[in-house]
Design a protein around this motif. Structure first.
Motif, PDB file in Angstrom:
ATOM      1  N   LEU A   1       0.821  -1.207   0.000  1.00 34.49           N
ATOM      2  CA  LEU A   1       0.000   0.000   0.000  1.00 34.49           C
ATOM      3  C   LEU A   1       0.859   1.264   0.000  1.00 34.49           C
ATOM      4  N   GLU A   2       1.985   1.220   0.709  1.00 33.15           N
ATOM      5  CA  GLU A   2       2.880   2.382   0.679  1.00 33.15           C
ATOM      6  C   GLU A   2       3.438   2.571  -0.728  1.00 33.15           C
ATOM      7  N   ARG A   3       3.782   1.467  -1.372  1.00 32.44           N
ATOM      8  CA  ARG A   3       4.276   1.580  -2.741  1.00 32.44           C
ATOM      9  C   ARG A   3       3.161   2.090  -3.661  1.00 32.44           C
ATOM     10  N   ALA A   4       1.938   1.618  -3.415  1.00 29.61           N
ATOM     11  CA  ALA A   4       0.810   2.087  -4.212  1.00 29.61           C
ATOM     12  C   ALA A   4       0.650   3.599  -4.073  1.00 29.61           C
ATOM     13  N   ALA A   5       0.850   4.083  -2.851  1.00 31.12           N
ATOM     14  CA  ALA A   5       0.747   5.528  -2.633  1.00 31.12           C
ATOM     15  C   ALA A   5       1.818   6.267  -3.437  1.00 31.12           C
ATOM     16  N   ASP A   6       3.023   5.713  -3.442  1.00 29.70           N
ATOM     17  CA  ASP A   6       4.117   6.355  -4.180  1.00 29.70           C
ATOM     18  C   ASP A   6       3.814   6.442  -5.674  1.00 29.70           C
ATOM     19  N   VAL A   7       3.372   5.308  -6.243  1.00 27.37           N
ATOM     20  CA  VAL A   7       3.163   5.327  -7.697  1.00 27.37           C
ATOM     21  C   VAL A   7       1.905   6.113  -8.069  1.00 27.37           C
ATOM     22  N   THR A   8       0.968   6.192  -7.142  1.00 25.72           N
ATOM     23  CA  THR A   8      -0.231   6.994  -7.420  1.00 25.72           C
ATOM     24  C   THR A   8       0.147   8.441  -7.690  1.00 25.72           C
ATOM     25  N   ILE A   9       1.034   8.952  -6.861  1.00 25.37           N
ATOM     26  CA  ILE A   9       1.455  10.348  -7.019  1.00 25.37           C
ATOM     27  C   ILE A   9       2.190  10.545  -8.332  1.00 25.37           C
ATOM     28  N   LYS A  10       2.961   9.537  -8.749  1.00 25.19           N
ATOM     29  CA  LYS A  10       3.778   9.683  -9.958  1.00 25.19           C
ATOM     30  C   LYS A  10       2.995   9.441 -11.241  1.00 25.19           C
ATOM     31  N   THR A  11       1.830   8.837 -11.115  1.00 23.80           N
ATOM     32  CA  THR A  11       1.066   8.476 -12.320  1.00 23.80           C
ATOM     33  C   THR A  11       0.160   9.621 -12.749  1.00 23.80           C
ATOM     34  N   ALA A  12       0.178   9.875 -14.062  1.00 19.10           N
ATOM     35  CA  ALA A  12      -0.669  10.948 -14.583  1.00 19.10           C
ATOM     36  C   ALA A  12      -2.086  10.432 -14.786  1.00 19.10           C
ATOM     37  N   ASP A  13      -3.056  11.076 -14.150  1.00 20.71           N
ATOM     38  CA  ASP A  13      -4.457  10.724 -14.368  1.00 20.71           C
ATOM     39  C   ASP A  13      -4.945  11.380 -15.659  1.00 20.71           C
ATOM     40  N   PRO A  14      -6.011  10.864 -16.245  1.00 20.43           N
ATOM     41  CA  PRO A  14      -6.549  11.480 -17.460  1.00 20.43           C
ATOM     42  C   PRO A  14      -6.914  12.943 -17.224  1.00 20.43           C
ATOM     43  N   VAL A  15      -6.590  13.765 -18.194  1.00 21.16           N
ATOM     44  CA  VAL A  15      -6.893  15.198 -18.090  1.00 21.16           C
ATOM     45  C   VAL A  15      -7.976  15.539 -19.105  1.00 21.16           C
TER      46      VAL A  15
ATOM     47  N   VAL B   1     -14.217   5.966  -2.409  1.00 21.95           N
ATOM     48  CA  VAL B   1     -13.240   6.967  -2.848  1.00 21.95           C
ATOM     49  C   VAL B   1     -12.243   6.339  -3.818  1.00 21.95           C
ATOM     50  N   LEU B   2     -11.705   5.193  -3.430  1.00 27.00           N
ATOM     51  CA  LEU B   2     -10.683   4.553  -4.262  1.00 27.00           C
ATOM     52  C   LEU B   2     -11.258   4.063  -5.589  1.00 27.00           C
ATOM     53  N   THR B   3     -12.560   3.803  -5.631  1.00 32.14           N
ATOM     54  CA  THR B   3     -13.155   3.227  -6.842  1.00 32.14           C
ATOM     55  C   THR B   3     -13.983   4.231  -7.638  1.00 32.14           C
ATOM     56  N   SER B   4     -13.952   5.484  -7.263  1.00 32.83           N
ATOM     57  CA  SER B   4     -14.847   6.451  -7.904  1.00 32.83           C
ATOM     58  C   SER B   4     -14.415   6.803  -9.315  1.00 32.83           C
ATOM     59  N   GLY B   5     -13.102   6.773  -9.565  1.00 34.03           N
ATOM     60  CA  GLY B   5     -12.598   7.231 -10.857  1.00 34.03           C
ATOM     61  C   GLY B   5     -12.443   8.733 -10.903  1.00 34.03           C
ATOM     62  N   VAL B   6     -12.842   9.414  -9.854  1.00 37.46           N
ATOM     63  CA  VAL B   6     -12.803  10.878  -9.829  1.00 37.46           C
ATOM     64  C   VAL B   6     -11.854  11.395  -8.742  1.00 37.46           C
ATOM     65  N   ALA B   7     -11.622  10.619  -7.707  1.00 39.34           N
ATOM     66  CA  ALA B   7     -10.791  11.085  -6.589  1.00 39.34           C
ATOM     67  C   ALA B   7      -9.386  11.444  -7.084  1.00 39.34           C
ATOM     68  N   PRO B   8      -8.882  12.611  -6.720  1.00 34.58           N
ATOM     69  CA  PRO B   8      -7.546  13.016  -7.182  1.00 34.58           C
ATOM     70  C   PRO B   8      -6.447  12.137  -6.585  1.00 34.58           C
ATOM     71  N   ALA B   9      -5.292  12.149  -7.225  1.00 33.50           N
ATOM     72  CA  ALA B   9      -4.208  11.239  -6.849  1.00 33.50           C
ATOM     73  C   ALA B   9      -3.756  11.458  -5.411  1.00 33.50           C
ATOM     74  N   ASP B  10      -3.678  12.705  -4.975  1.00 32.93           N
ATOM     75  CA  ASP B  10      -3.180  12.924  -3.616  1.00 32.93           C
ATOM     76  C   ASP B  10      -4.127  12.359  -2.557  1.00 32.93           C
ATOM     77  N   ILE B  11      -5.408  12.377  -2.843  1.00 35.46           N
ATOM     78  CA  ILE B  11      -6.371  11.779  -1.919  1.00 35.46           C
ATOM     79  C   ILE B  11      -6.208  10.266  -1.899  1.00 35.46           C
ATOM     80  N   ARG B  12      -6.101   9.676  -3.070  1.00 34.44           N
ATOM     81  CA  ARG B  12      -5.957   8.209  -3.129  1.00 34.44           C
ATOM     82  C   ARG B  12      -4.656   7.775  -2.451  1.00 34.44           C
ATOM     83  N   ALA B  13      -3.602   8.542  -2.686  1.00 38.46           N
ATOM     84  CA  ALA B  13      -2.314   8.191  -2.080  1.00 38.46           C
ATOM     85  C   ALA B  13      -2.404   8.273  -0.558  1.00 38.46           C
ATOM     86  N   ALA B  14      -3.036   9.333  -0.064  1.00 42.43           N
ATOM     87  CA  ALA B  14      -3.179   9.481   1.390  1.00 42.43           C
ATOM     88  C   ALA B  14      -4.004   8.344   1.974  1.00 42.43           C
TER      89      ALA B  14
END
Lengths: 350, 184
Positions: A85-99, A251-264
């Motif tokens: 989960l900590e690694r998931a948080a790290d890569v979440t921040i680094k991954t670009a979400d659709p804009v 939150v994790l499954t919404s598809g809308v939550a921003p990366a920093d929220i998911r990472a936290a």
């Protein structure tokens, strides 16, 4: 008008009931509106509770062990779940979400496919130990596999633009040759729109689809989880581990939550001792996943990006759920796949 | 009073005046008038307390709330009130009317009473409350597809019951439809 419609209409004891609003009705209205309200009514809670109830009823998955995931040398926390989960948080921040750009839509696609059979709701105290499975004339159980595709199109201007929703469902396979002729209702299609604001399939507001709501949440992992848990206990206190699912899964499954929220949220869950990583993570749409087991559900995330890709239900013999004939012990009875992308148009919106 | 509160009150008043006759009929079809009126009052009190949800959810939301409220009353007061009994109260009309239509009504009463509670409820939501399948799904808290399948099954079972009244020597048209009978 056919015989059933006509005869039932004739039997309606309220067919000739008055539609007039009487003085007595006005008195009742005034009395009700004089009742103080302790706090502002909360928006949209039902679908979350429903999700939990459905998941609880299915109760089909149990984490069977700990995953062997390449952590890339990242060693955090005492348990493999925490490290993942900590690694998931790290890569979440680094991954670009659709804009989403002007004129475009964020398209969220959810595909559900799985085996089921007709069930009845029983009066309290009348439920049998096991749900009876209807048997067809050919002696085979009347299981059927259904598939539904839900799409939500969120406009660039999500506050004022038109949201579009489509839903298609069909029964793709019958186990018995003797089955209800579903042609009357299958395949099923419906679509609807909502002007501004986040909505769900029953057209209730859903804060989990509301980008503005996420901006109000704390970014500190502990504070965030604490805030989300308030919702989980809104109706009545529930067991902490179960509450975690209700707090985090939407939150994790919404598809809308921003990366920093998911990472936290990943970091907050990493501290929860009962949160586990299930070993039987499948490849979905070509993406290797890890399975987060939380509450009654198992959520699948892309190992490389930590983006949510779906969920699955694997029967657990201890649940006394009817076994689907021909399905292996480790095969899911139900699989949901989830995909988010950006498109230039939405159905009916030229 | 703030603008929001004022708007909220207006929305609730509109909701109440538009939907009251339908919700009152719904409860009176299922319970004696005094209990039905209590359920109506409690339903709208809940709606007032959760006004945002109620206004957005509209009539299906109110039906669902009334249904839960009615079920709670029936549980707590141990009243054995069933739709079938409410329907049965109209039997006298059918029996007093010596026509083919009366025969049809009598057969229908019998067929309805042979359905289980869930099948009866979904049929009456459609035929008496005139709800769409989508609205029925909201009331019963299930997916529209599930509601559609249940409705289809209930209709088929009703047709079977109509074509095979008690005392008939014929076999059921669809024997398998009875395998999942719910005890009532």
């Amino acid at each position: 008008m056919n015989t059933i419609t006509r005869t039932l209409a004739e039997l309606d004891p309220q067919a000739d009931a008055s539609t007039e609003i009487t003085a007595q009705d006005e008195d009742l209205l005034r009395a009700i509106m004089a009742t103080p309200i302790a706090q502002p009514a909360r928006k949209q809670r039902t679908h979350v509770r429903r999700t939990l109830i459905v998941a609880g009823a299915v109760a089909a998955t149990v984490a069977l062990g700990l995953t062997r995931i390449d952590l890339g040398g990242h060693e955090v926390g005492a348990s493999p779940a925490a490290a993942v989960l900590e690694r998931a948080a790290d890569v979440t921040i680094k991954t670009a979400d659709p804009v989403v750009g002007p004129g475009q839509y964020l398209r969220i696609t959810t595909v559900d496919e799985g085996w089921t059979f007709m069930r009845y709701f029983y009066p309290e105290g009348k439920a049998p130990d096991h749900d009876p499975i209807p048997i067809g004339d050919d002696g085979r159980p009347q299981f059927y596999k259904s598939r539904s595709v839900d799409r939500t199109y969120i406009p660039y201007d999500h506050d004022n633009g038109t949201w579009v929703f489509t839903k298609d469902s069909s029964i793709v396979q019958h186990m018995s040759t003797d089955h209800t002729p579903y042609a009357e209702h299958e395949p099923w299609h419906e679509d609807w729109t909502s002007k501004g604001g986040a909505s769900t399939n029953i057209q209730e507001y859903s804060k989990y689809l509301d980008a503005d709501w996420y901006t109000t949440l704390p970014r500190d992992p502990d504070d965030l989880l604490k805030e989300l848990l308030k919702d989980a206990h809104h109706y009545a206190p529930v067991e902490h581990y179960v509450a975690l699912e209700e707090a985090a899964a939407p939150v994790l499954t919404s598809g809308v939550a921003p990366a920093d929220i998911r990472a936290a949220l990943f970091r907050a869950l990493a501290k929860e001792p009962k949160v586990r990583i299930a070993h039987n993570a499948p490849v979905i749409d070509g993406r290797q996943t890890f399975a987060l087991h939380i509450g009654y559900t198992e959520l699948l995330f892309d190992r490389d990006t930590a983006q949510y890709v779906g969920r699955q239900s694997i029967p657990d013999p201890a649940d006394d759920e009817p076994a689907v004939p021909g399905l292996g012990a480790d095969e899911p009875v139900w699989v949901t796949t989830f995909h988010v992308d950006v498109v230039d148009s939405a159905p009916g919106q030229d | 009073m703030t603008a929001d509160e004022d708007e909220r009150r207006r929305a609730f008043e509109t909701l109440y005046r538009i939907t009251l006759p339908a919700i009152r009929s719904y409860t009176r079809r299922r319970a004696p008038d005094d209990l039905a009126d209590d359920v109506v009052a409690q339903t709208y009190l809940t709606a007032w307390r959760r006004c945002d949800e109620a206004v957005v959810g509209g009539l299906p939301w109110l039906y669902r709330t009334a249904r839960f409220t009615l079920a709670n009353h029936q549980r707590t007061e141990r009243r054995q009130l069933r739709v079938a009994q409410r329907v049965t109260s109209t039997t006298e009309i059918a029996e007093a009317d010596d026509t083919a239509a009366a025969d049809e009504r009598s057969l229908m009463l019998d067929a309805i009473q042979r359905l289980n509670n869930d099948e009866r409820e979904i049929l009456l939501l459609v035929y008496w409350e005139h709800l769409s399948v989508k609205a029925v799904a909201v009331v019963l808290d299930c997916r529209p597809g599930t509601a559609a399948v249940r409705l289809h099954r209930a209709r088929r079972k009703l047709r079977d019951a109509l074509s095979d009244p008690p005392g008939s020597q014929r076999s059921p048209a669809h024997p398998t439809t009875h395998t999942a009978e719910v005890p009532s």
